[in-house]
Design a protein around this motif. Sequence first.
Motif, PDB file in Angstrom:
ATOM      1  N   GLN A   1       0.927  -1.004   0.020  1.00 31.91           N
ATOM      2  CA  GLN A   1       0.569  -0.170  -0.093  1.00 31.91           C
ATOM      3  C   GLN A   1       0.644   1.191  -0.081  1.00 31.91           C
ATOM      4  N   VAL A   2       1.519   1.347   0.585  1.00 29.95           N
ATOM      5  CA  VAL A   2       3.011   2.510   0.539  1.00 29.95           C
ATOM      6  C   VAL A   2       3.710   2.670  -0.902  1.00 29.95           C
ATOM      7  N   ALA A   3       3.758   1.352  -0.860  1.00 31.01           N
ATOM      8  CA  ALA A   3       4.237   1.856  -2.330  1.00 31.01           C
ATOM      9  C   ALA A   3       3.951   1.918  -3.539  1.00 31.01           C
ATOM     10  N   ASN A   4       2.317   1.560  -3.628  1.00 29.02           N
ATOM     11  CA  ASN A   4       1.460   1.202  -4.600  1.00 29.02           C
ATOM     12  C   ASN A   4       0.990   2.532  -4.658  1.00 29.02           C
ATOM     13  N   GLY A   5       0.015   3.151  -3.583  1.00 26.89           N
ATOM     14  CA  GLY A   5      -0.594   3.658  -3.459  1.00 26.89           C
ATOM     15  C   GLY A   5      -1.779   3.338  -2.324  1.00 26.89           C
ATOM     16  N   PHE A   6      -2.734   3.948  -1.991  1.00 26.95           N
ATOM     17  CA  PHE A   6      -4.237   3.328  -0.722  1.00 26.95           C
ATOM     18  C   PHE A   6      -4.849   2.399  -1.515  1.00 26.95           C
ATOM     19  N   GLU A   7      -5.570   1.743  -1.400  1.00 24.39           N
ATOM     20  CA  GLU A   7      -6.550   1.369  -2.070  1.00 24.39           C
ATOM     21  C   GLU A   7      -7.716   1.896  -1.625  1.00 24.39           C
ATOM     22  N   LYS A   8      -8.247   2.010  -0.301  1.00 24.35           N
ATOM     23  CA  LYS A   8      -8.971   2.324   0.490  1.00 24.35           C
ATOM     24  C   LYS A   8      -8.801   2.873   1.980  1.00 24.35           C
ATOM     25  N   ASP A   9      -9.522   3.955   3.031  1.00 26.65           N
ATOM     26  CA  ASP A   9      -9.210   3.762   4.119  1.00 26.65           C
ATOM     27  C   ASP A   9     -11.038   3.492   4.596  1.00 26.65           C
ATOM     28  N   PRO A  10     -10.938   2.842   6.172  1.00 28.81           N
ATOM     29  CA  PRO A  10      -9.974   1.883   6.317  1.00 28.81           C
ATOM     30  C   PRO A  10      -9.227   0.345   5.599  1.00 28.81           C
ATOM     31  N   LEU A  11      -8.606   0.078   6.426  1.00 29.93           N
ATOM     32  CA  LEU A  11      -7.849  -1.895   5.806  1.00 29.93           C
ATOM     33  C   LEU A  11      -8.248  -2.666   6.761  1.00 29.93           C
ATOM     34  N   MET A  12      -9.190  -3.411   6.183  1.00 34.74           N
ATOM     35  CA  MET A  12      -9.190  -4.211   7.099  1.00 34.74           C
ATOM     36  C   MET A  12      -8.580  -5.286   7.307  1.00 34.74           C
ATOM     37  N   SER A  13      -8.612  -7.114   7.969  1.00 41.14           N
ATOM     38  CA  SER A  13      -8.245  -7.704   8.214  1.00 41.14           C
ATOM     39  C   SER A  13      -8.524  -8.143   6.787  1.00 41.14           C
ATOM     40  N   GLU A  14      -9.623  -8.327   5.978  1.00 37.23           N
ATOM     41  CA  GLU A  14     -10.033  -9.543   5.079  1.00 37.23           C
ATOM     42  C   GLU A  14      -9.193  -8.754   4.236  1.00 37.23           C
ATOM     43  N   ASP A  15      -9.271  -7.260   4.015  1.00 36.97           N
ATOM     44  CA  ASP A  15      -8.420  -6.536   2.548  1.00 36.97           C
ATOM     45  C   ASP A  15      -7.082  -6.781   2.751  1.00 36.97           C
ATOM     46  N   LEU A  16      -6.773  -6.509   3.888  1.00 36.08           N
ATOM     47  CA  LEU A  16      -4.933  -6.739   3.847  1.00 36.08           C
ATOM     48  C   LEU A  16      -4.626  -7.994   3.741  1.00 36.08           C
ATOM     49  N   ILE A  17      -5.568  -9.096   3.822  1.00 35.40           N
ATOM     50  CA  ILE A  17      -5.147 -10.896   3.678  1.00 35.40           C
ATOM     51  C   ILE A  17      -5.586 -11.075   2.029  1.00 35.40           C
ATOM     52  N   ARG A  18      -6.091 -10.593   1.607  1.00 30.97           N
ATOM     53  CA  ARG A  18      -6.565 -10.607  -0.348  1.00 30.97           C
ATOM     54  C   ARG A  18      -5.602  -9.459  -0.769  1.00 30.97           C
ATOM     55  N   ILE A  19      -4.795  -8.501  -0.109  1.00 30.05           N
ATOM     56  CA  ILE A  19      -3.783  -7.746  -0.874  1.00 30.05           C
ATOM     57  C   ILE A  19      -2.229  -8.541  -0.629  1.00 30.05           C
ATOM     58  N   ALA A  20      -2.405  -9.215  -0.145  1.00 26.29           N
ATOM     59  CA  ALA A  20      -0.740  -9.806   0.833  1.00 26.29           C
ATOM     60  C   ALA A  20      -1.311 -10.788  -0.266  1.00 26.29           C
ATOM     61  N   LYS A  21      -2.147 -11.443  -0.137  1.00 22.47           N
ATOM     62  CA  LYS A  21      -2.074 -12.864  -0.896  1.00 22.47           C
ATOM     63  C   LYS A  21      -1.753 -12.417  -3.118  1.00 22.47           C
ATOM     64  N   ALA A  22      -2.734 -11.446  -2.840  1.00 18.02           N
ATOM     65  CA  ALA A  22      -1.839 -11.271  -4.977  1.00 18.02           C
ATOM     66  C   ALA A  22      -0.882 -10.303  -4.703  1.00 18.02           C
ATOM     67  N   HIS A  23       0.004  -9.672  -3.813  1.00 17.89           N
ATOM     68  CA  HIS A  23       1.461  -9.095  -3.442  1.00 17.89           C
ATOM     69  C   HIS A  23       2.198 -10.050  -2.674  1.00 17.89           C
ATOM     70  N   GLN A  24       2.480 -10.599  -2.973  1.00 16.63           N
ATOM     71  CA  GLN A  24       3.509 -11.501  -2.318  1.00 16.63           C
ATOM     72  C   GLN A  24       5.058 -11.433  -2.455  1.00 16.63           C
ATOM     73  N   VAL A  25       5.559 -11.284  -1.640  1.00 14.44           N
ATOM     74  CA  VAL A  25       7.238 -11.252  -1.950  1.00 14.44           C
ATOM     75  C   VAL A  25       7.600 -12.375  -2.189  1.00 14.44           C
ATOM     76  N   PRO A  26       8.629 -12.270  -2.951  1.00 13.36           N
ATOM     77  CA  PRO A  26       9.378 -13.076  -3.815  1.00 13.36           C
ATOM     78  C   PRO A  26       9.595 -14.052  -2.672  1.00 13.36           C
ATOM     79  N   GLY A  27       9.601 -15.699  -2.713  1.00 10.30           N
ATOM     80  CA  GLY A  27      10.246 -16.223  -1.271  1.00 10.30           C
ATOM     81  C   GLY A  27       9.564 -16.591   0.210  1.00 10.30           C
ATOM     82  N   GLU A  28       8.282 -15.321   0.285  1.00 16.26           N
ATOM     83  CA  GLU A  28       7.575 -15.779   0.880  1.00 16.26           C
ATOM     84  C   GLU A  28       6.724 -16.873   1.029  1.00 16.26           C
TER      85      GLU A  28
END
Length: 227
Positions: free
Chosen positions: A200-227
């Motif tokens: 979110q800080v690198a690519n821009g904020f999607e919304k406010d607020p960002l709840m757990s469900e949002d954060l999990i979805r974003i993480a799964k779509a933008h996983q750091v390689p090797g994680e």
Amino acid sequence: MKLIISGATGFVAREVIRQSLSRNEITSVIALARKPVSIPEKLPPDANPSKLKSVVIEDYENYPEEVKNEFAGAAACIWTVAITPTKSKTYDFEEVKRVCQTSTIAGLRAMHESGVSKPFRFLYMSGAAAERDRGKPGETENKVLQLAAELDGVEASVVKPGFITAPGEIMKSIAGTMIQYTIGIASISVVDLATAMLDQVANGFEKDPLMSEDLIRIAKAHQVPGE
């Protein structure tokens, strides 16, 4: 991009730092804390520890010029300084307000005054249950968003994760599942939380607020390689 991470010795911040050192778009990490911050353990092979700079601050309400100089040119901040809702019950309300609200506002002002880049993205970590009503812990969220709107070139959002789990800690994972089942608030791993916040800080904020469900979805779509 140059990234500031406040409360850099904390549980979540340490994972944010660990991942930051492997992200190509992050060129510099300013780890702000009241004691020196060391390089995280178990770094992946592609990590670059030289990107990390520890900056010690004695008081999160006061920023000497030498600290402000370290902020200059930063593109974003992930602010994790807080007293958790569970621990806040053992503190005087004014102390909770000082740590969670006064310090946050002072930090954002100091960063803006230091000559950060535009846009400067400020991500404030709150909690899923924090209400934004006046006099309640979530009031700080409103204060942050209001100040950001007043400052030139500043964008802000709030992350509100539920119960945060750690890799390999089975009992915490079980507790997180039970909390989700009983009160409907999704738990999130610290790895996914850090991944989502960095996205979110690198690519821009999607919304406010960002709840757990949002954060999990974003993480799964933008996983750091090797994680």
